[in-house]
Design an enzyme around this catalytic site. Structure first.
Site, PDB file in Angstrom:
ATOM      1  CG  ASN A 183      -1.764   1.233   1.359  1.00 24.23           C
ATOM      2  OD1 ASN A 183      -1.787   2.064   0.447  1.00 24.23           O
ATOM      3  ND2 ASN A 183      -2.454   1.379   2.479  1.00 24.23           N
ATOM      4  CE  LYS A 235      -0.148   3.159   4.893  1.00 24.54           C
ATOM      5  NZ  LYS A 235      -0.150   3.236   6.350  1.00 24.54           N
ATOM      6  CG  HIS A 279      -6.021   2.127   5.271  1.00 20.33           C
ATOM      7  ND1 HIS A 279      -5.554   2.971   6.243  1.00 20.33           N
ATOM      8  CD2 HIS A 279      -5.026   1.237   5.028  1.00 20.33           C
ATOM      9  CE1 HIS A 279      -4.321   2.604   6.572  1.00 20.33           C
ATOM     10  NE2 HIS A 279      -3.977   1.550   5.842  1.00 20.33           N
ATOM     11  CD  GLU A 337      -2.936   5.567   6.760  1.00 17.49           C
ATOM     12  OE1 GLU A 337      -2.977   5.714   5.522  1.00 17.49           O
ATOM     13  OE2 GLU A 337      -1.989   4.996   7.331  1.00 17.49           O
ATOM     14  CD  GLU A 387      -3.754  -2.310   7.318  1.00 24.46           C
ATOM     15  OE1 GLU A 387      -2.600  -2.432   6.907  1.00 24.46           O
ATOM     16  OE2 GLU A 387      -4.415  -1.275   7.146  1.00 24.46           O
ATOM     17  N   GLY A 445       2.171   1.958  11.171  1.00 19.57           N
ATOM     18  CA  GLY A 445       3.208   2.984  11.157  1.00 19.57           C
ATOM     19  C   GLY A 445       3.878   3.222  12.503  1.00 19.57           C
ATOM     20  CB  SER A 481       4.483  -2.191  12.248  1.00 14.93           C
ATOM     21  OG  SER A 481       4.188  -0.852  12.583  1.00 14.93           O
TER      22      SER A 481
HETATM   23  P1  13P Z   1       2.740   0.287   7.794  1.00 18.90           P
HETATM   24  O1  13P Z   1       3.229  -1.030   7.207  1.00 18.90           O
HETATM   25  O2  13P Z   1       3.546   1.453   7.358  1.00 18.90           O
HETATM   26  O3  13P Z   1       2.549   0.173   9.264  1.00 18.90           O
HETATM   27  O4  13P Z   1       1.287   0.519   7.163  1.00 18.90           O
HETATM   28  C1  13P Z   1       0.361  -0.489   7.204  1.00 18.90           C
HETATM   29  C2  13P Z   1      -0.806  -0.108   6.390  1.00 18.90           C
HETATM   30  O5  13P Z   1      -1.519   0.814   6.739  1.00 18.90           O
HETATM   31  C3  13P Z   1      -1.043  -0.854   5.169  1.00 18.90           C
HETATM   32  O6  13P Z   1      -2.316  -0.608   4.670  1.00 18.90           O
END
Ligand code: 13P
Length: 249
Positions: free
Chosen positions: A7, A9, A92, A94, A164, A170, A210
Site C-alpha cells: 500500500n 498510501k 483503511h 486512515e 490491521e 506505522g 508495521s
Molecule cells: P505500515 O506497514 O507502514 O505500518 O502501514 C500499514 C498499512 O496501513 C497498510 O495498509
C-alpha cells in the site's frame, strides 16, 4: 501462495512510480507470492502500461461511494477499472479516521467495487483504546457485519479481509502472533455465522501493520493468514523485493 500487498498510501509521483516499477519488476522473485501494488490513482494508468503481462496486479487505494456524476474530485469504480485496477483498498483506518468514513459508506463502496469487477481489500481493526478495553472481537464483528451487509456468499470470493490493528500502523508495534491468530479466528467465526463454514474457510485474510523485513518471516508463519499488507516497507523496491523473498510462502 500468499498474497503480498503493497500500500503506497499518498507517496510517490507518477514519474517516481514509473522508476519504482522498472526497478521492482527487474528484481522481484514472483514465484514467492502473489503480488499486488496498491497505488495512488494518478499512477494507475502508468502502472497498467508497465505491468501488463508481468503477473503483478494493480490496486487502487480508494473509490467513491457513488457511481458517477456530481462528485467533484472523486474517482469512480468504473474509472479505476478502466485504469487497470484489479483490486481496491476499502475501509483503511486512515480513511475511517481522517475522512470520517463509516461502515455504511464502506458497505456502499464494497458493492460498487464488486459491481465493477474490482476485488476488494477490506481493512478492519481495533484502536489502541479498544484493544485496552479488550473489545477487539466486538469491534471486528461490527465492522465486518456492517460492511458486508447485503452481500451474497459467492461475492466473498472477491474480498480479501485485511486485519490491521490501528495501533500497529506505522508505529513499529505488532501484535503477538497469538493475538493475530485470535483476531483471524474471530473474523472466520463471523463469516461462518453470517454466511457458511465453507465461506469462512475460503475467505482470504491478510495481516497489516508495521510489517517489515525483520518480522515478515515470523508473521507469515501463521497458518491461518493468507498474506501481508505492507505500508512503509514497500516504498523502497529493493527492500520490498527482499521482504517478498523473506516471507514464508
Ligand atoms: P505500515 O506497514 O507502514 O505500518 O502501514 C500499514 C498499512 O496501513 C497498510 O495498509
Amino acid at each position: 501462495m500468499k498474497k503480498i500487498i503493497g500500500n503506497f498510501k499518498m507517496n510517490k509521483t507518477n514519474s517516481e512510480i514509473k522508476e519504482y516499477i522498472m526497478n521492482f519488476v527487474s528484481k522481484v522473485d514472483k514465484s514467492r507470492a502473489e503480488i499486488i501494488l496498491c497505488l495512488p490513482s494518478t499512477a494507475l494508468s502508468t502502472a497498467k502500461y508497465l505491468l501488463d503481462g508481468s503477473g503483478i496486479a494493480i490496486g487502487a487505494e480508494n473509490l467513491c461511494d457513488e457511481e458517477g456524476g456530481k462528485n467533484t474530485g472523486e474517482v469512480s469504480g468504473e474509472m479505476l477499472k478502466d485504469c487497470g485496477a484489479e483490486y481496491v483498498i476499502i475501509g483503511h483506518s486512515e480513511r475511517r479516521v481522517k475522512y470520517r468514513e463509516n461502515n455504511r459508506s464502506i458497505n456502499k463502496k464494497i458493492k460498487i467495487a464488486l459491481k465493477n469487477r474490482i476485488k476488494v481489500i477490506f481493512c478492519i481493526g481495533e484502536s489502541l483504546a479498544e484493544k485496552n478495553l479488550m473489545k477487539t472481537a466486538e469491534v471486528l464483528k461490527t465492522q465486518l457485519e456492517d460492511a458486508l451487509k447485503g452481500l451474497y456468499e459467492n461475492e466473498l470470493e472477491n474480498i480479501v479481509i485485511a486485519y490491521e490493528p490501528v495501533w500497529a500502523i506505522g508505529t513499529g508495534k505488532i501484535p503477538m502472533n497469538k493475538d493475530i491468530e485470535d483476531a483471524v479466528k474471530t473474523i472466520r467465526k463471523v463469516i461462518a455465522d453470517d454466511f457458511s463454514n465453507k465461506a469462512a474457510e475460503k475467505i482470504e485474510v491478510v495481516y497489516g501493520g508495521s510489517v517489515d523485513n525483520k518480522n515478515c518471516g515470523s508473521i507469515s508463519k501463521i497458518k491461518s493468514i493468507n498474506g501481508l499488507l505492507v505500508g512503509g516497507a514497500c516504498l523502497d523496491p529493493i527492500n520490498f523485493c527482499q521482504l517478498i523473498r523473506d516471507t514464508k510462502a
